[in-house]
Every structure is written in C-alpha cells, then in structure tokens.
Design a protein around this motif. Structure first.
Motif, short mmCIF file in Angstrom:
data_model
loop_
_atom_site.label_atom_id
_atom_site.label_comp_id
_atom_site.label_asym_id
_atom_site.label_seq_id
_atom_site.Cartn_x
_atom_site.Cartn_y
_atom_site.Cartn_z
N ARG A 101 -32.54 -37.22 16.14
CA ARG A 101 -32.72 -36.27 15.04
C ARG A 101 -32.11 -36.81 13.76
N LYS A 102 -30.93 -37.44 13.88
CA LYS A 102 -30.30 -38.04 12.70
C LYS A 102 -31.15 -39.18 12.15
N ALA A 103 -31.64 -40.04 13.04
CA ALA A 103 -32.43 -41.20 12.61
C ALA A 103 -33.74 -40.77 11.97
N LEU A 104 -34.37 -39.72 12.52
CA LEU A 104 -35.64 -39.23 11.99
C LEU A 104 -35.46 -38.25 10.83
N LYS A 105 -34.18 -37.97 10.52
CA LYS A 105 -33.83 -37.05 9.45
C LYS A 105 -34.43 -35.66 9.66
#
Length: 143
Positions: A75-79
């Motif tokens: 989720r962090k990587a895909l914003k």
C-alpha cells in the motif's frame, strides 16, 4: 477346533497383509518429492512440510502471518491511502440502509463487495467490447 484355529490364523495373516498394503499404498503419512534438486517432505495428515537442507530437515514456515506486513508495504509503495476508518463508516452506513447486511461480518461483506463489483465490471466491459466489435464490423460492411 483345529479347523477354527487355522481359519483364525489365516484371517489374522490376511488382515495384517491387507492393513500393511493399505498403509503402504493408500494412506502413507509422508510424501517425499525431489524438485529442482531440493528434497521436500510433506506430512499428509497435518499439512506440515519440510525441506532437506545441510543434511537436516527444516520446517517450511507458513507465511500467513507475513501477509499483513506485505500488504501494508505494498500500500505504501503503490501510494494507496489507508482507508480503515472511512471503510468502516461506509460499511456501517450500508448496514443501516440495507438491513439484510446487518448480520454479515466486515470481512465477509468486503469479500462479497469485491466479488459482485468485479463481476459486474468485467461482464459490463466484456459486453461493451462485443458491442464495439459489432459496430466496427457494421461500419466496415457499410463502407
């Protein structure tokens, strides 16, 4: 009486033979597989698995606990923003508006939303694609 002892002995031997055959061929507990040079052992009764490393069987850990961490990092990587609070509010509003949803757990409701919504989107997209193809074919025939 002697005939009864003979029948008992024969029955005992046949029973042991059938039991041995059953346990050897139909119900073995462990299945060992050599795959790409790695030896794996799987316990069919418990579901546990091991791999043979450095002359020792090492249990293959179940990674179910790690998925929460992986999902969070993705989720962090895909914003993708965290929407737990907003999602809970929407689920509560759905339950207030549609009373048949009150007894359904959050997890089950989210799974059903995912299933129904993706199904409808895919079917709608497929139907629209068919219509577009037919329109293109009709235009080609008219030209």
């Amino acid at each position: 009486m002697a005939q009864g002892k003979h029948q008992f002995g024969i029955g005992l031997v046949v029973g042991i033979l059938f039991a041995a055959l059953f346990f050897m061929y139909f119900a073995p507990r462990y299945k060992t597989v050599d795959e790409d040079g790695v030896l794996y052992k799987h316990d069919r009764w418990s579901g546990n698995s091991w791999q043979f490393v450095d002359n020792n069987w090492q249990e293959i850990s179940k990674s179910v606990d790690k998925w929460e961490v992986v999902d969070s990092e993705l989720r962090k990587a895909l914003k993708v923003p965290e929407t737990v609070k907003a999602r809970q509010d929407v689920l509560n509003r759905l339950r207030d508006r549609y009373h048949k949803l009150k007894g359904v757990s959050d997890e089950d409701l989210l799974e059903r939303i995912k299933f129904v919504y993706s199904k409808e989107l895919m079917i709608g997209h497929y139907m629209q694609t068919i219509v577009n193809i037919e329109q293109q074919e009709t235009q080609k025939q008219n030209q």
